[in-house]
Design a protein around this motif. Structure first.
Motif, short mmCIF file in Angstrom:
data_model
loop_
_atom_site.label_atom_id
_atom_site.label_comp_id
_atom_site.label_asym_id
_atom_site.label_seq_id
_atom_site.Cartn_x
_atom_site.Cartn_y
_atom_site.Cartn_z
N GLY A 133 31.04 88.03 39.91
CA GLY A 133 32.16 88.64 40.60
C GLY A 133 33.51 88.00 40.37
O GLY A 133 34.52 88.47 40.91
N PHE A 134 33.55 86.91 39.60
CA PHE A 134 34.84 86.29 39.30
C PHE A 134 35.56 87.11 38.23
O PHE A 134 34.94 87.65 37.32
N GLN A 135 36.88 87.15 38.36
CA GLN A 135 37.68 87.94 37.43
C GLN A 135 38.20 87.14 36.25
O GLN A 135 38.65 87.72 35.26
N ASN A 136 38.15 85.82 36.35
CA ASN A 136 38.57 84.99 35.21
C ASN A 136 37.78 83.69 35.20
O ASN A 136 37.31 83.22 36.24
N PHE A 137 37.62 83.12 34.02
CA PHE A 137 36.77 81.96 33.84
C PHE A 137 37.34 80.71 34.49
O PHE A 137 36.60 79.86 34.99
N VAL A 138 38.67 80.57 34.48
CA VAL A 138 39.30 79.39 35.07
C VAL A 138 38.97 79.29 36.56
O VAL A 138 38.62 78.22 37.06
N SER A 139 39.09 80.41 37.25
CA SER A 139 38.78 80.43 38.69
C SER A 139 37.31 80.09 38.93
O SER A 139 36.96 79.34 39.85
#
Length: 287
Positions: free
Chosen positions: A260-266
């Protein structure tokens, strides 16, 4: 999903504790509490456990001690719930009331360690890679005579205090919900999050489930759960990521989006903050 108060020990004061051995998860996906403490060994099984404001990924071998009236529920992975699955769980559970050995006995100096374990267990205690004395307790208690069970439980609770080999789950500032309107409202919220955490969760939709404005809901949720909504969602996503890292050949970037994360950094930042190590290190540690 409604809050349920369950009863695990006989109402008649003739049995001090209840022992159960399950091959299918019981009370799955029921946000519940009970007067009894719950001592549970997941000999074989995996999933996520909610204890108070904590979300904990569990795997085979983990042992939990959950305090009297501490809200919790178990989300076992799908393979342990399917009717014709070849995967069989192995769960051993002991329920006992705080006064199973009588209040008079609990007031003695000799049992002061047990009283302290009761208090600590209100936050939930996890024994990961548990010590041999705990495994021996669960191996033996199912076949013991009633008096031996009684003595074994007293002994293991005293040893838990002495060894201090556990991790606390719920935060120290967690305010146990009152078992009335708070539970009914929070159940709707948690059920919505459970069903949608791998998609984009919009604050206004969650606030609507609670029947509140977004500003009021943010204050309410932080006060009751000890954390923000996004913190709780991230914990649930990371618990799912831990399962995938252990049992799946997806790349870490694919797992990031699957959870469910939209970007890898987060994802990377949240994983390290919650688990303590980066996702690639976690995967290597489980091989």
């Amino acid at each position: 999903m409604r809050i349920h108060k369950l009863v695990h020990t006989p109402q008649e004061k003739t049995v001090a504790l209840s022992v159960r051995h399950d091959q299918k998860p019981q009370n799955h996906n029921i946000w519940h509490y009970h007067d009894e403490l719950e001592f549970i060994h997941i000999n074989r099984g995996s999933g996520s456990c909610f204890v108070g404001d904590s979300i904990q990924h569990f795997t085979s071998g983990d042992i939990f001690l959950i305090g009297s009236n501490t809200p919790h529920y178990w989300l076992f992975d799908d393979e342990y719930l399917q009717e014709n699955s070849y995967v069989i769980a192995d769960i051993r559970v002991v329920h006992f009331l705080p006064d199973f050995c009588s209040n008079d006995l609990l007031q003695l100096d000799e049992t002061k360690h047990i009283r302290k374990v009761y208090e600590t267990a209100r936050r939930g205690m996890l024994f990961h890679a548990p010590a041999p004395y705990l495994l021996q307790f669960f191996d033996n208690i199912g076949s013991q005579k009633p008096l031996n069970r009684f003595v074994s439980l007293l002994t293991v609770l005293d040893t838990i205090y002495t060894t201090q080999q556990y991790r606390l789950l719920a935060s120290s500032n967690y305010a146990n919900l009152q078992h009335t309107e708070d539970y009914q409202r929070m159940n709707k919220v948690l059920e919505y999050i459970r069903l949608h955490y791998r998609a984009t969760i919009k604050l206004q939709y969650v606030a609507h489930q609670a029947g509140m404005t977004t500003n009021s809901f943010c204050r309410y949720f932080k006060q009751k759960m000890g954390k923000t909504l996004i913190q709780l969602v991230h914990e649930l996503r990371i618990a799912h990521a831990c399962k995938l890292l252990e049992n799946n050949h997806l790349s870490i970037k694919e797992i990031c989006f699957e959870c469910g994360f939209q970007n890898f950094v987060s994802f990377h930042k949240s994983f390290k903050q919650i688990v303590g190590i980066p996702p690639n290190s976690y995967r290597l540690s489980k091989k």
